[in-house]
Design an enzyme around this catalytic site. Structure first.
Site, short mmCIF file in Angstrom:
data_model
loop_
_atom_site.label_atom_id
_atom_site.label_comp_id
_atom_site.label_asym_id
_atom_site.label_seq_id
_atom_site.Cartn_x
_atom_site.Cartn_y
_atom_site.Cartn_z
N ALA A 173 0.67 -1.11 0.16
CA ALA A 173 -0.03 0.08 -0.11
C ALA A 173 0.68 1.36 0.04
O ALA A 173 0.26 2.37 -0.12
CB ALA A 173 -0.98 0.09 1.19
N TYR A 174 2.14 1.14 0.36
CA TYR A 174 3.18 2.16 0.38
C TYR A 174 3.34 2.87 -1.03
O TYR A 174 3.84 2.25 -1.77
CB TYR A 174 4.19 1.97 0.97
N SER A 175 2.57 4.22 -1.28
CA SER A 175 2.87 4.93 -2.56
C SER A 175 2.46 3.91 -3.56
O SER A 175 3.24 3.81 -4.84
CB SER A 175 4.52 5.34 -2.73
N LYS A 233 3.91 -6.03 3.56
CA LYS A 233 2.39 -6.31 4.08
C LYS A 233 1.28 -6.34 3.13
O LYS A 233 1.69 -5.65 1.80
CB LYS A 233 2.12 -5.11 4.89
#
Length: 211
Positions: free
Chosen positions: A60-62, A88
């Site tokens: 989900a990061y960037s 994750k």
């Protein structure tokens, strides 16, 4: 730098972990203060020079570009066996429930993360938040299969209650599955989720129920 075992796993990590939410290309609806690739690489290089081997990212990061940045940097700066990668997966959104099973979703997310990271395994694979739309047995079985396949060395969970973690690991023990060896919680003077005794959902005989 001091090192320790990650929980009861055989994964050796530095006592300091670099959170990688600040790496990647800014995406609509996401953080706009992220570092570009060259700044990301410089940060990772400084961490490695100071003995830090543990890096934590997420799909989900960037929009996945955090994973891409750190995978690329590791290839340019070090070798895979010198770093510990945690990433994750995000649980399915409600509109996806009829499109793909929870088990297949975990497998798909893991394969996509490994591709972005440019590696064939993750040292730690984490459920990013408790998945209320998937029976915990289904999630644990899928994660255990990833461990058995050599795609994951250990599994963890983020943002859940202590009682959920305890029940999940009890189920894992009973079924001979890999247990959660780590938890990342939202814990401070105001937010104390691990200490809550009640939650909107509970499990009875492995079935999600409302009280």
């Amino acid at each position: 730098m001091k090192y320790t075992k990650l929980g009861q796993s055989d994964v050796t990590v530095s006592r300091i972990c670099i959170g990688c939410m600040g790496f990647g290309v800014p995406v609509p609806g996401g953080h706009q203060w992220t570092l570009d690739y060259e700044s990301t690489k410089a940060t990772i290089a400084y961490a490695l020079e100071n003995g830090i081997n543990f890096f934590d990212t997420a799909m989900a990061y960037s929009g996945g570009t955090s994973e891409e940045f750190i995978g690329r940097a590791f290839k340019e700066l070090t070798t895979r066996d010198k770093v510990v990668i945690a990433t994750k997966y995000s649980p399915r959104q409600p509109q996806m429930l009829s499109e793909i099973s929870g088990k297949d979703w975990i497998s798909q997310c893991l394969d996509n993360s490994l591709k972005r990271l440019g590696t064939d395994y993750a040292d730690l694979y984490i459920m990013h938040s408790w998945d209320y739309n998937t029976p915990i047995e289904e999630s644990l079985e899928a994660l255990n299969e990833a461990v058995k396949a050599g795609k994951v060395r250990a599994i963890g969970v983020s943002n859940c209650y202590a009682w959920q973690l305890a029940q999940a690991n009890d189920l894992a023990k009973k079924n001979g599955w890999a247990p959660f060896v780590s938890i990342q919680g939202h814990y401070n003077l105001i937010a104390r989720e691990e200490e809550r005794e009640m939650a909107p959902y509970c499990y009875a005989n492995g079935v999600a129920m409302t009280p």
